[in-house]
Design a protein around this motif. Structure first.
Motif, PDB file in Angstrom:
ATOM      1  N   ASP A  23       0.815  -1.216   0.000  1.00  0.00           N
ATOM      2  CA  ASP A  23       0.000   0.000   0.000  1.00  0.00           C
ATOM      3  C   ASP A  23       0.851   1.270   0.000  1.00  0.00           C
ATOM      4  O   ASP A  23       0.572   2.219   0.740  1.00  0.00           O
ATOM      5  N   LEU A  24       1.878   1.284  -0.844  1.00  0.00           N
ATOM      6  CA  LEU A  24       2.697   2.484  -0.993  1.00  0.00           C
ATOM      7  C   LEU A  24       3.385   2.425  -2.348  1.00  0.00           C
ATOM      8  O   LEU A  24       3.172   1.499  -3.114  1.00  0.00           O
ATOM      9  N   PHE A  78       3.059   4.924  -4.497  1.00  0.00           N
ATOM     10  CA  PHE A  78       2.259   5.680  -5.459  1.00  0.00           C
ATOM     11  C   PHE A  78       3.078   6.854  -6.003  1.00  0.00           C
ATOM     12  O   PHE A  78       3.777   7.533  -5.266  1.00  0.00           O
ATOM     13  N   SER A  79       2.937   7.041  -7.299  1.00  0.00           N
ATOM     14  CA  SER A  79       3.733   7.970  -8.110  1.00  0.00           C
ATOM     15  C   SER A  79       5.065   7.359  -8.503  1.00  0.00           C
ATOM     16  O   SER A  79       5.855   7.996  -9.191  1.00  0.00           O
ATOM     17  N   GLU A 117       3.308   2.938 -10.451  1.00  0.00           N
ATOM     18  CA  GLU A 117       2.204   2.873 -11.412  1.00  0.00           C
ATOM     19  C   GLU A 117       2.623   2.363 -12.792  1.00  0.00           C
ATOM     20  O   GLU A 117       1.881   1.588 -13.413  1.00  0.00           O
ATOM     21  N   GLU A 169       0.501  -0.627 -14.410  1.00  0.00           N
ATOM     22  CA  GLU A 169      -0.290  -0.421 -15.623  1.00  0.00           C
ATOM     23  C   GLU A 169       0.167  -1.333 -16.767  1.00  0.00           C
ATOM     24  O   GLU A 169      -0.648  -1.772 -17.576  1.00  0.00           O
ATOM     25  N   ASN A 206      -1.340  -5.045  -4.866  1.00  0.00           N
ATOM     26  CA  ASN A 206      -1.197  -4.250  -3.640  1.00  0.00           C
ATOM     27  C   ASN A 206      -1.877  -5.032  -2.526  1.00  0.00           C
ATOM     28  O   ASN A 206      -3.112  -5.167  -2.519  1.00  0.00           O
TER      29      ASN A 206
END
Length: 308
Positions: free
Chosen positions: A25-26, A28-29, A32, A36, A44
């Motif tokens: 759960d980390l 992000f940025s 991705e 994707e 996650n």
């Protein structure tokens, strides 16, 4: 380093459909692009790092090369039991990635300072322990781990670490020691992890003619190269962003002792170890501030030795 890591992991996953990424759960940025591009090989698991290690072990037993990714202490200290029994005891192909080694998450306090994990993890059999010194080393370590069959730990920085090497590192071998510069005096600085840039800048800014070596592996290390360094230098300085006890300096000290015992070295060089002195950081602050508070610094007098 985290961006260098994820970009190289995407490159490797393009050619290796067995690479799988789990995150706690980390990221992000950062993560991705992987999620994707490879949604069927990304998960996650939430804030449940011990469960993440168990899932990784299961996926590895199904043939995957699994990377688990979280902040410093969470995929390491929190998961020691799962790392030991679920992953390393079975010698599974799981790569534990800790982002923000040392004081990289300094403002978040002691719970986010990863300053003991190398000492704990390097005692677990089968586990390779890695701590790259700049983004080029991070990419090389990522490639190495993707091709290595067995458990690895990768301690990377957070973001913005400057480059030290002039270009990509090709074909990094297990335990390889990287020469950054060869000095004219008899002092060698051995660095692991993100302290490397500080060391290089210090010797350059102070016009010190010392040798500098980077150790992207804390376990194992190339014993023959270490012996050669000891034979050509009177003083060895180790530096790390980690507790002094049981860390990289201890690895070097123990290895030199074993070389002496085996008859591969005739004399013990003078060794100075720079690390955290058996204490927690009781204040929050930037990485640079906490390094200074912990005494993770070189001094010009460190480079004085007999007959240098």
């Amino acid at each position: 380093m985290r961006t260098a890591f994820i970009n190289q992991l995407i490159e490797e996953a393009t050619h290796n459909e067995k690479i799988f990424l789990l995150v706690g759960d980390l990221g992000f940025s950062v993560i991705e692009p992987f999620a994707e591009r490879f949604p069927e090989r990304y998960l996650n698991v939430g804030i449940a790092e011990q469960n993440m290690a168990g899932i990784a072990a299961g996926l590895a037993m199904e043939g995957y090369c699994v990377f688990i990714y979280s902040i410093g202490n969470f995929p390491t200290l929190r998961c020691m039991e799962q790392i030991r029994y679920d992953i390393c005891y079975h010698n599974l192909n799981v790569k534990i990635v800790a982002v923000g080694g040392g004081y990289a998450y300094g403002p978040l306090g002691t719970s986010h300072h990863a300053t003991e994990e190398i000492g704990m993890l390097r005692t677990i059999p089968n586990l390779v322990v890695c701590a790259p010194g700049d983004p080029f080393e991070a990419k090389a370590i990522t490639t190495f781990c993707c091709n290595y069959q067995g458990p690895c730990y990768i301690r990377i920085g957070k973001a913005g670490e400057p480059l030290v090497h002039k270009g990509p590192i090709e074909h990094l071998q297990l335990g390889e020691i990287l020469k950054i510069q060869e000095g004219e005096n008899k002092v060698a600085v051995l660095s692991t992890g993100a302290m490397l840039k500080y060391v290089v800048d210090f010797v350059k800014d102070n016009n010190i003619k010392a040798s500098v070596y980077s150790f992207p592996f804390a376990k194992p290390i190339d014993i023959e190269v270490l012996a050669a360094i000891c034979k050509t230098h009177q003083k060895i300085i180790t530096i790390e962003e980690h507790q002094k006890a049981a860390g990289f300096g201890s690895v070097v000290l123990e290895s030199i002792n074993d070389l002496i015992e085996a008859g591969s070295l005739s004399t013990f060089p003078f060794i100075k170890r720079i690390g955290i002195q058996d204490c927690f950081a009781s204040v929050a602050g930037s990485q640079g501030y906490l390094r200074q508070q912990a005494g993770l610094e070189l001094h010009i007098e460190d480079f004085k030795c007999i007959n240098c």
